[in-house]
Scaffold this active site. Structure first.
Site, mmCIF file in Angstrom:
data_model
loop_
_atom_site.group_PDB
_atom_site.id
_atom_site.type_symbol
_atom_site.label_atom_id
_atom_site.label_comp_id
_atom_site.label_asym_id
_atom_site.label_seq_id
_atom_site.Cartn_x
_atom_site.Cartn_y
_atom_site.Cartn_z
ATOM 1 C CB CYS A 2 -0.948 0.096 1.190
ATOM 2 S SG CYS A 2 -2.060 -1.300 1.334
ATOM 3 N N GLY A 30 0.447 -0.475 -4.916
ATOM 4 C CA GLY A 30 -0.835 -1.162 -4.789
ATOM 5 C C GLY A 30 -1.690 -0.917 -6.001
ATOM 6 C CG ASN A 104 2.368 1.287 3.763
ATOM 7 O OD1 ASN A 104 3.479 1.753 3.555
ATOM 8 N ND2 ASN A 104 2.076 0.042 3.465
ATOM 9 N N GLY A 105 0.779 -0.840 6.115
ATOM 10 C CA GLY A 105 1.398 -1.755 7.078
ATOM 11 C C GLY A 105 0.396 -2.783 7.561
ATOM 12 C CE1 TYR A 247 9.138 -6.956 -7.131
ATOM 13 C CE2 TYR A 247 7.771 -6.700 -5.181
ATOM 14 C CZ TYR A 247 7.897 -6.983 -6.523
ATOM 15 O OH TYR A 247 6.783 -7.302 -7.252
HETATM 16 P P1 AMP Z 1 7.625 -16.550 -6.606
HETATM 17 O O1 AMP Z 1 7.172 -16.780 -7.990
HETATM 18 O O2 AMP Z 1 6.586 -16.940 -5.587
HETATM 19 O O3 AMP Z 1 8.965 -17.121 -6.284
HETATM 20 O O4 AMP Z 1 7.763 -14.950 -6.413
HETATM 21 C C1 AMP Z 1 8.908 -14.258 -6.809
HETATM 22 C C2 AMP Z 1 8.577 -13.222 -7.842
HETATM 23 O O5 AMP Z 1 7.508 -12.390 -7.396
HETATM 24 C C3 AMP Z 1 9.744 -12.316 -8.118
HETATM 25 O O6 AMP Z 1 9.893 -12.226 -9.517
HETATM 26 C C4 AMP Z 1 9.389 -10.969 -7.541
HETATM 27 O O7 AMP Z 1 9.675 -9.924 -8.445
HETATM 28 C C5 AMP Z 1 7.918 -11.039 -7.241
HETATM 29 N N1 AMP Z 1 7.614 -10.672 -5.847
HETATM 30 C C6 AMP Z 1 8.337 -10.845 -4.755
HETATM 31 N N2 AMP Z 1 7.692 -10.438 -3.653
HETATM 32 C C7 AMP Z 1 6.504 -9.996 -4.067
HETATM 33 C C8 AMP Z 1 5.376 -9.449 -3.413
HETATM 34 N N3 AMP Z 1 5.362 -9.265 -2.103
HETATM 35 N N4 AMP Z 1 4.308 -9.136 -4.177
HETATM 36 C C9 AMP Z 1 4.311 -9.313 -5.508
HETATM 37 N N5 AMP Z 1 5.343 -9.815 -6.182
HETATM 38 C C10 AMP Z 1 6.429 -10.155 -5.478
#
Ligand code: AMP
Length: 456
Positions: A2, A30, A104-105, A247
């Protein structure tokens, strides 16, 4: 996740459009819903809906809002489902007037607090912990109509992450929890004070950055005056989320004095130093892998190519009932430039592996394009423990690194090798020690035992 954005105009000019543009700049935080609440010192009007900022707001519904105090929110659901009732800001009506709140949180003890409020007759319209904060505030205000002491009392009860913006009467209040999990900063021009999750949104509305809200600081704007207070339990031990730098935040933001872009470049360099390999080509997994890869190739002197092309017009939310459609969705989002990969030893760089689903698909794609070897380098250390403070991750069982070695992960996702940044490398790249590393270490800065009991 968020994002929140707020303005107090002491010239009493209408700030709705600027809140809208601020939210637009925070869209990456978000995409599920957005809302704006605006006050004129007496009344609070609001509008919110599901979708991206420009989908939620039309000129007409922005024109229906008018006021000199405004707060806005973009939603990524971590607590509560993707329904309109869970969109923010929350506007609560009670006998003392209206209060609007944007959060946010995630609050770790929100279920307990909610149960206690329900026993005392409070009725909830949403399933988010942000409404719990709003209802707690109402309860304190009913006892003693003083917003500062009400907030102090409420924050004493909260365990978790909360950067908050609150409108009450002719006052705008901004605060950051004592651990400073989530960012929040202040901007200023001649006519107004601004608050934003990230500094990039201040740039976009053309406002000078003033300062970050410190962990445990409450800033109150009233009658063109800014006063700051220290929240209870703020002992100076900050614990800011490392994932904001890795990220989540935009690279053009500066969080607590540290450039997100510079951190990502450092991560790439350190990753190359810690895990050298002799590939022919380095390519980012766009977008977050791009800056890491630039840092990596500076250090490793391997040619940098953008060998995976991202379709930037794909929304994040998809209804994907069949495997065929899920595979198609990955191809719609990413497609390789085949001749850059064919017969090459390739190093792909991404920000994180959570469940391992995304990387497995990308590696398959690179192999299909003809890559001879595919090595994966990851800009965050191994994620081994869930986040309870607002980053949408997974349960311990679902986290691939919680039970597998790097070699086992390589095998699982079909890579020739997988290597992560070390935790020391990450701390060096960010350049601060007061970070929340709970998802990497399993050591949480607040008591989360109730959450682990739920997982069992
Ligand atoms: P996974 O496919 O479950 O291993 O998720 C890793 C991928 O999702 C990576 O390419 C990240 O860029 C992305 N990612 C990591 N954390 C998040 C998050 N909290 N929400 C959305 N995307 C994420």
């Amino acid at each position: 996740m968020c994002g929140i954005f707020g303005i107090y105009s002491h010239e009493k000019s209408n700030i709705v459009k600027k809140v809208y543009y601020g939210l637009y700049a925070l869209q990456h935080r978000g995409q599920e819903g957005a809302g704006i609440a605006v006050g004129n010192g007496k009344e609070i009007g609001y509008y919110k809906g599901l979708g991206l900022v420009p989908e939620v707001f039309s000129n007409k519904n922005l024109q229906n809002l008018y006021g000199h105090i405004g707060i806005g929110h973009v939603r990524y659901s971590t607590t509560g489902g993707n329904i309109i009732e869970n969109c923010q800001p929350f506007v609560v009506n009670s006998s003392f007037g209206k209060i609007a709140i944007a959060h946010n949180g995630d609050i770790v003890n929100s279920s307990e607090l909610k149960r206690e409020l329900e026993k005392n007759g409070h009725i909830f319209v949403s399933s988010t912990d942000s409404e719990v904060i709003a209802q707690l505030l109402v309860r304190e205000l009913l006892k003693d109509d003083d917003i500062i002491s009400a907030i102090m009392k409420v924050t004493e009860k909260l365990n978790g992450a909360y950067s908050l913006l609150i409108i009450y009467d002719d006052t705008l209040i901004a605060l950051r929890d004592p651990k400073g999990f989530k960012p929040l900063c202040i901007g200023k021009d001649e006519g107004a004070y601004y608050f934003s999750s990230e500094s990039c949104a201040l740039d976009i509305v053309n406002v000078d950055f003033e300062k970050d809200v410190s962990p445990g600081e409450m800033v109150v704007i009233k009658n063109n005056e800014m006063k700051t207070y220290k929240l209870p339990n703020s002992n100076g031990n900050a614990s800011t989320c490392m994932f904001e730098y890795v990220y989540f935040a935009r690279p053009d933001s500066v969080i607590d004095g540290i450039s997100v872009y510079a951190v990502r470049r450092n991560i790439g360099r350190i990753l190359a130093r810690e895990n050298p390999n002799n590939s022919d080509v380095v390519s980012p997994v766009p977008d977050s892998g791009i800056i890491f890869s630039q840092g990596y190739t500076e250090e490793a002197s391997v040619p940098y190519y953008e060998a995976l092309i991202k379709n930037r017009y794909i929304g994040r939310t998809f209804i994907l009932p069949t495997q065929e459609e899920r595979d198609l969705a990955v191809r719609l989002k990413l497609n390789p430039v085949k001749h850059l990969l064919r017969d090459k030893k390739v190093t792909l760089i991404d920000d994180s592996i959570v469940r391992g689903t995304t990387s497995g698909k990308i590696i398959k794609m690179a192999r299909k394009a003809g890559a001879k070897e595919v090595h994966l380098r990851i800009g965050s250390p191994r994620i081994v423990s869930p986040c309870f403070y607002g980053i949408d991750m997974a349960t311990t069982k679902e986290l691939i690194a919680s039970s597998k070695t790097d070699e086992e992960i390589s095998e699982c996702i079909g890579a020739d090798s997988v290597a992560y940044l070390s935790i020391n490398g990450l701390v060096e790249a960010i350049g601060r020690n007061d970070l929340c590393l709970a998802c990497l270490t399993g050591k949480y800065p607040t008591d989360v035992s109730c959450k682990f009991n739920c997982e069992k």
